[in-house]
Scaffold this active site. Structure first.
Site, mmCIF file in Angstrom:
data_model
loop_
_atom_site.group_PDB
_atom_site.id
_atom_site.type_symbol
_atom_site.label_atom_id
_atom_site.label_comp_id
_atom_site.label_asym_id
_atom_site.label_seq_id
_atom_site.Cartn_x
_atom_site.Cartn_y
_atom_site.Cartn_z
ATOM 1 N N TYR A 1 -6.273 -36.850 -0.935
ATOM 2 C CA TYR A 1 -6.024 -37.686 -1.830
ATOM 3 C C TYR A 1 -6.558 -38.843 -1.908
ATOM 4 O O TYR A 1 -7.084 -39.489 -2.884
ATOM 5 C CB TYR A 1 -4.240 -37.744 -1.753
ATOM 6 N N GLY B 1 9.562 -34.585 8.764
ATOM 7 C CA GLY B 1 8.409 -34.542 9.829
ATOM 8 C C GLY B 1 8.505 -35.831 10.713
ATOM 9 O O GLY B 1 9.330 -36.149 11.348
ATOM 10 N N ASP C 1 6.345 -43.194 -12.824
ATOM 11 C CA ASP C 1 5.703 -44.354 -13.317
ATOM 12 C C ASP C 1 5.571 -44.315 -14.774
ATOM 13 O O ASP C 1 5.560 -45.238 -15.521
ATOM 14 C CB ASP C 1 4.388 -44.866 -12.534
ATOM 15 N N SER D 1 -4.479 -46.173 -5.028
ATOM 16 C CA SER D 1 -3.332 -45.874 -4.214
ATOM 17 C C SER D 1 -3.602 -46.509 -2.545
ATOM 18 O O SER D 1 -4.904 -46.828 -2.200
ATOM 19 C CB SER D 1 -3.068 -44.331 -3.907
ATOM 20 N N ARG E 1 5.632 -47.468 5.978
ATOM 21 C CA ARG E 1 5.101 -47.605 4.681
ATOM 22 C C ARG E 1 5.629 -49.067 4.003
ATOM 23 O O ARG E 1 6.862 -49.393 4.430
ATOM 24 C CB ARG E 1 5.469 -46.562 3.792
ATOM 25 N N ALA F 1 -2.266 -40.055 -14.418
ATOM 26 C CA ALA F 1 -2.175 -38.632 -14.422
ATOM 27 C C ALA F 1 -2.865 -38.111 -13.087
ATOM 28 O O ALA F 1 -3.370 -38.772 -12.456
ATOM 29 C CB ALA F 1 -3.232 -38.093 -15.527
ATOM 30 N N GLU G 1 -3.411 -45.221 0.016
ATOM 31 C CA GLU G 1 -4.314 -44.078 0.730
ATOM 32 C C GLU G 1 -5.711 -44.313 0.805
ATOM 33 O O GLU G 1 -6.380 -43.635 1.721
ATOM 34 C CB GLU G 1 -3.971 -42.824 0.013
ATOM 35 N N ASN H 1 3.671 -47.489 -1.661
ATOM 36 C CA ASN H 1 4.698 -46.577 -2.053
ATOM 37 C C ASN H 1 5.799 -47.234 -2.872
ATOM 38 O O ASN H 1 6.142 -48.388 -2.498
ATOM 39 C CB ASN H 1 5.468 -46.098 -0.610
#
Length: 328
Positions: free
Chosen positions: A155, A216, A19, A131, A222, A83, A133, A183
């Site tokens: 995270y 996996g 990004d 995110s 997503r 970052a 998440e 994502n």
């Protein structure tokens, strides 16, 4: 160019990432005085080589002094924080580092920006890359800005704390926003990420360079978008007169299984199952089963994705095929 001439000065942290690269490119095109913060001198050298007009700085989100020095010296009018490591898997291996860099690190940057704003008497526009998440195994779908945050990974927990602190500084009087990024991929994504791993292996298998793809859990869903589209969303958010939170997503979810099928189909392989090895060791603990965002608030600003899921997969596979051709 400096602050004294009234220029727009942007500081992009994580400038070497996927990004960061696209965002630096975008701000250069807009005529901003662009400063990129990198984690290493090697990263700074790469940034300058690719963008000769950009000023590179070496600093670490875990280091208050280096962060403060960069902000004091650059005196940015805009800051975009990208970052920190973006690997959810890595956050399980290094949870304390994740908490410090991705959770507390943005607070170090916010405080430095706040002090600059107080001393300069002019607003500093701040944008935090959050995110999906943060929602974890969300109780409702699709997720909106108002959806309760229930992270289930280190995270996600770190990103959630940082997002909360952005809101604290916003209430304090900063033009501080958060972009809740779902994502998003591109050919610049490292092969350690599942989307790039899939596109790269599909290209290799199609050209005889590999025989299998090991993954996996392929039945997680997503909301995948195209990184340049999401960077355009960041610019749109930063341009708003008021700060807020925005979900950045396509609004459509696809499984890893669908990603694999689409990638292999693009290279003419229909029996993709015969090439895929499922390794339970690659399953993540507490991996959210489905994340899909509602971008209605962002769309109301005029933003919309230009690339759909199938086009995204094709772009990535085509780029990996081209890389293999270049190496022949």
């Amino acid at each position: 160019m400096g602050a004294s001439d009234g220029s727009n000065i942007v500081l992009v942290t994580g400038a070497n990432g996927q990004d960061g690269h696209y965002l630096v490119e975008r701000f250069v095109a807009r005529g901003f005085d662009v400063h990129g913060m990198c984690h290493s001198t090697e990263g700074a050298s790469r940034l300058i080589a690719e963008f000769p007009g950009v000023t590179a700085h070496v600093a670490d989100l875990a280091d208050t002094a280096s962060i403060t020095d960069v902000v004091v010296n650059v005196r940015p009018t805009h800051i975009v924080n990208l970052a920190g490591n973006t690997s959810v898997e890595r956050s399980w291996q290094f949870p304390t580092e994740t908490a410090d860099v991705l959770g507390v690190g943005p607070v170090r940057l916010l405080e430095a920006a706040w002090q600059l704003q107080l001393s300069a008497g002019a607003p500093v526009r701040f944008l935090q890359a959050s995110s999906a998440e943060v929602f974890g195994d969300a109780l409702s779908s699709p997720q909106r800005e108002s959806t309760p945050r229930m992270p289930v990974t280190p995270y996600g927990a770190a990103k959630s704390f940082a997002q909360e602190m952005v809101a604290v500084y916003r209430a304090r009087g900063m033009l501080a926003s958060s972009a809740i990024l779902y994502n998003h991929e591109s050919p610049r994504r490292p092969a350690s990420f599942v989307a790039r791993k899939i596109s790269r292996q599909a290209a290799l298998i199609a050209t005889g360079g590999a025989e299998s793809l090991t993954l996996g859990n392929i039945d997680v869903f997503r909301d995948w978008g195209y990184a340049p589209d999401y960077v355009e969303a960041l610019v749109t958010i930063l341009d708003q007169p008021d700060a807020s939170e925005y979900v950045v997503a396509t609004g459509v979810a696809h499984s890893v299984r669908q990603f694999v099928k689409t990638a292999f189909s693009y290279v003419g392989i229909d029996d993709w199952e015969s090439y895929v090895i499922i390794d339970p060791a690659l399953y993540r603990p507490a991996d959210p089963k489905s994340l899909v965002g509602d971008p209605a608030k962002l769309r109301s600003l005029g933003w919309k994705p230009s690339v759909d899921f199938e086009q995204l997969v094709h772009i990535m596979v085509e780029a990996d095929l081209a890389l293999l051709e270049d190496r022949v």
